[in-house]
Scaffold this motif. Structure first.
Motif, PDB file in Angstrom:
ATOM      1  N   ARG A   1      -6.520  13.153 -41.388  1.00  0.00           N
ATOM      2  CA  ARG A   1      -5.610  14.160 -41.326  1.00  0.00           C
ATOM      3  C   ARG A   1      -5.554  15.133 -42.501  1.00  0.00           C
ATOM      4  O   ARG A   1      -4.650  15.651 -42.597  1.00  0.00           O
ATOM      5  CB  ARG A   1      -4.181  13.325 -41.132  1.00  0.00           C
ATOM      6  N   GLU A   2      -6.808  15.155 -43.083  1.00  0.00           N
ATOM      7  CA  GLU A   2      -7.006  16.269 -44.002  1.00  0.00           C
ATOM      8  C   GLU A   2      -8.119  17.152 -43.411  1.00  0.00           C
ATOM      9  O   GLU A   2      -9.064  16.867 -42.530  1.00  0.00           O
ATOM     10  CB  GLU A   2      -7.486  15.677 -45.468  1.00  0.00           C
ATOM     11  N   ALA A   3      -7.968  18.393 -43.997  1.00  0.00           N
ATOM     12  CA  ALA A   3      -9.216  19.308 -43.601  1.00  0.00           C
ATOM     13  C   ALA A   3      -9.903  20.173 -44.870  1.00  0.00           C
ATOM     14  O   ALA A   3      -9.391  20.099 -45.895  1.00  0.00           O
ATOM     15  CB  ALA A   3      -8.356  20.142 -42.616  1.00  0.00           C
ATOM     16  N   VAL A   4     -11.083  20.703 -44.592  1.00  0.00           N
ATOM     17  CA  VAL A   4     -11.960  21.245 -45.394  1.00  0.00           C
ATOM     18  C   VAL A   4     -12.091  22.650 -44.933  1.00  0.00           C
ATOM     19  O   VAL A   4     -12.527  22.760 -43.732  1.00  0.00           O
ATOM     20  CB  VAL A   4     -13.064  20.771 -45.841  1.00  0.00           C
ATOM     21  N   LEU A   5     -11.881  23.871 -45.358  1.00  0.00           N
ATOM     22  CA  LEU A   5     -12.363  25.161 -45.143  1.00  0.00           C
ATOM     23  C   LEU A   5     -13.365  25.495 -46.100  1.00  0.00           C
ATOM     24  O   LEU A   5     -13.642  25.575 -47.099  1.00  0.00           O
ATOM     25  CB  LEU A   5     -11.177  26.261 -45.395  1.00  0.00           C
ATOM     26  N   ILE A   6     -14.623  25.959 -45.002  1.00  0.00           N
ATOM     27  CA  ILE A   6     -15.883  26.390 -45.333  1.00  0.00           C
ATOM     28  C   ILE A   6     -15.914  27.879 -45.177  1.00  0.00           C
ATOM     29  O   ILE A   6     -16.283  28.005 -44.147  1.00  0.00           O
ATOM     30  CB  ILE A   6     -17.008  25.590 -45.066  1.00  0.00           C
ATOM     31  N   PRO A   7     -15.767  28.783 -46.101  1.00  0.00           N
ATOM     32  CA  PRO A   7     -15.957  30.147 -45.689  1.00  0.00           C
ATOM     33  C   PRO A   7     -17.511  30.393 -45.268  1.00  0.00           C
ATOM     34  O   PRO A   7     -18.299  29.980 -45.925  1.00  0.00           O
ATOM     35  CB  PRO A   7     -15.470  30.879 -46.831  1.00  0.00           C
ATOM     36  N   ARG A   8     -17.839  31.650 -44.596  1.00  0.00           N
ATOM     37  CA  ARG A   8     -18.996  31.867 -44.195  1.00  0.00           C
ATOM     38  C   ARG A   8     -19.707  32.270 -45.258  1.00  0.00           C
ATOM     39  O   ARG A   8     -19.135  32.695 -46.423  1.00  0.00           O
ATOM     40  CB  ARG A   8     -19.157  33.168 -43.120  1.00  0.00           C
ATOM     41  N   ASN A   9     -20.962  32.184 -45.210  1.00  0.00           N
ATOM     42  CA  ASN A   9     -22.106  32.345 -46.592  1.00  0.00           C
ATOM     43  C   ASN A   9     -21.756  31.448 -47.695  1.00  0.00           C
ATOM     44  O   ASN A   9     -22.568  31.579 -48.705  1.00  0.00           O
ATOM     45  CB  ASN A   9     -21.872  33.777 -46.947  1.00  0.00           C
ATOM     46  N   THR A  10     -20.857  30.314 -47.677  1.00  0.00           N
ATOM     47  CA  THR A  10     -20.900  29.416 -48.749  1.00  0.00           C
ATOM     48  C   THR A  10     -21.910  28.240 -48.287  1.00  0.00           C
ATOM     49  O   THR A  10     -22.118  27.754 -47.422  1.00  0.00           O
ATOM     50  CB  THR A  10     -19.463  28.506 -48.519  1.00  0.00           C
ATOM     51  N   MET A  11     -22.847  28.106 -49.432  1.00  0.00           N
ATOM     52  CA  MET A  11     -23.888  27.053 -49.185  1.00  0.00           C
ATOM     53  C   MET A  11     -23.338  25.671 -49.271  1.00  0.00           C
ATOM     54  O   MET A  11     -22.432  25.503 -50.217  1.00  0.00           O
ATOM     55  CB  MET A  11     -25.082  27.244 -50.070  1.00  0.00           C
ATOM     56  N   TYR A  12     -23.652  24.808 -48.352  1.00  0.00           N
ATOM     57  CA  TYR A  12     -22.929  23.414 -48.424  1.00  0.00           C
ATOM     58  C   TYR A  12     -23.927  22.443 -47.456  1.00  0.00           C
ATOM     59  O   TYR A  12     -24.732  22.751 -47.007  1.00  0.00           O
ATOM     60  CB  TYR A  12     -21.630  23.387 -47.951  1.00  0.00           C
ATOM     61  N   TRP A  13     -23.647  21.123 -48.005  1.00  0.00           N
ATOM     62  CA  TRP A  13     -23.896  19.975 -47.129  1.00  0.00           C
ATOM     63  C   TRP A  13     -22.774  19.158 -47.423  1.00  0.00           C
ATOM     64  O   TRP A  13     -22.040  19.153 -48.153  1.00  0.00           O
ATOM     65  CB  TRP A  13     -25.331  19.496 -47.447  1.00  0.00           C
ATOM     66  N   PHE A  14     -22.698  17.982 -46.572  1.00  0.00           N
ATOM     67  CA  PHE A  14     -21.833  16.817 -46.743  1.00  0.00           C
ATOM     68  C   PHE A  14     -22.376  15.431 -46.334  1.00  0.00           C
ATOM     69  O   PHE A  14     -23.446  15.419 -45.821  1.00  0.00           O
ATOM     70  CB  PHE A  14     -20.564  17.329 -45.513  1.00  0.00           C
ATOM     71  N   THR A  15     -21.600  14.498 -46.729  1.00  0.00           N
ATOM     72  CA  THR A  15     -21.920  13.119 -46.518  1.00  0.00           C
ATOM     73  C   THR A  15     -20.790  12.129 -46.225  1.00  0.00           C
ATOM     74  O   THR A  15     -19.630  12.579 -46.627  1.00  0.00           O
ATOM     75  CB  THR A  15     -22.683  12.500 -47.645  1.00  0.00           C
ATOM     76  N   ASN A  16     -21.002  11.073 -45.580  1.00  0.00           N
ATOM     77  CA  ASN A  16     -19.784  10.150 -45.529  1.00  0.00           C
ATOM     78  C   ASN A  16     -19.751   9.528 -46.648  1.00  0.00           C
ATOM     79  O   ASN A  16     -20.539   8.628 -47.156  1.00  0.00           O
ATOM     80  CB  ASN A  16     -20.215   9.146 -44.518  1.00  0.00           C
ATOM     81  N   SER A  17     -18.573   9.970 -47.669  1.00  0.00           N
ATOM     82  CA  SER A  17     -18.511   9.209 -48.862  1.00  0.00           C
ATOM     83  C   SER A  17     -17.588   7.955 -48.874  1.00  0.00           C
ATOM     84  O   SER A  17     -17.250   7.289 -49.796  1.00  0.00           O
ATOM     85  CB  SER A  17     -17.938  10.147 -49.785  1.00  0.00           C
ATOM     86  N   GLY A  18     -17.232   7.354 -47.649  1.00  0.00           N
ATOM     87  CA  GLY A  18     -16.312   6.323 -47.485  1.00  0.00           C
ATOM     88  C   GLY A  18     -16.874   5.274 -46.910  1.00  0.00           C
ATOM     89  O   GLY A  18     -18.276   5.144 -46.735  1.00  0.00           O
ATOM     90  N   THR A  19     -16.390   3.964 -46.726  1.00  0.00           N
ATOM     91  CA  THR A  19     -17.065   2.712 -46.052  1.00  0.00           C
ATOM     92  C   THR A  19     -16.665   2.753 -44.584  1.00  0.00           C
ATOM     93  O   THR A  19     -17.405   2.064 -44.058  1.00  0.00           O
ATOM     94  CB  THR A  19     -16.320   1.493 -46.969  1.00  0.00           C
ATOM     95  N   ALA A  20     -15.834   3.547 -44.060  1.00  0.00           N
ATOM     96  CA  ALA A  20     -15.329   3.560 -42.778  1.00  0.00           C
ATOM     97  C   ALA A  20     -16.412   4.643 -41.964  1.00  0.00           C
ATOM     98  O   ALA A  20     -16.841   5.589 -42.649  1.00  0.00           O
ATOM     99  CB  ALA A  20     -14.177   3.873 -42.347  1.00  0.00           C
ATOM    100  N   PRO A  21     -16.790   4.804 -40.602  1.00  0.00           N
ATOM    101  CA  PRO A  21     -17.186   5.424 -40.096  1.00  0.00           C
ATOM    102  C   PRO A  21     -16.647   7.039 -40.393  1.00  0.00           C
ATOM    103  O   PRO A  21     -15.426   6.878 -39.977  1.00  0.00           O
ATOM    104  CB  PRO A  21     -17.332   5.164 -38.666  1.00  0.00           C
TER     105      PRO A  21
END
Length: 82
Positions: free
Chosen positions: A34-54
């Motif tokens: 129930r939380e969100a993340v805003l990634i503005p255009r031209n922002t370099m990023y990558w993401f990973t599952n950092s928890g234990t649940a899917p």
């Protein structure tokens, strides 16, 4: 590591936990259910599952420019931080 030139994106987490990283593997944001993340255009990023649940999430994009131009994704070489 990549960025999008065609618009901003909001990632909404339904389940699990996500961590978004930027240049130099700097933590940009963490989000859980129930939380969100805003990634503005031209922002370099990558993401990973950092928890234990899917990780379950979806992306909402606000495109700029004409419709039907595709996803303008630009990939970058990730430099590992020692």
């Amino acid at each position: 590591l990549h960025h999008h030139t065609d618009g901003d994106a909001t990632w909404v987490v339904l389940g699990g936990e996500v961590t978004f990283y930027g240049e130099g593997d700097q933590v940009l944001a963490k989000a859980g259910p129930r939380e969100a993340v805003l990634i503005p255009r031209n922002t370099m990023y990558w993401f990973t599952n950092s928890g234990t649940a899917p990780l379950e999430m979806y992306r909402i994009s606000a495109k700029v420019g004409g419709m039907g131009e595709g996803d303008d994704r630009v990939y970058h070489q990730r430099n590992k931080v020692s």
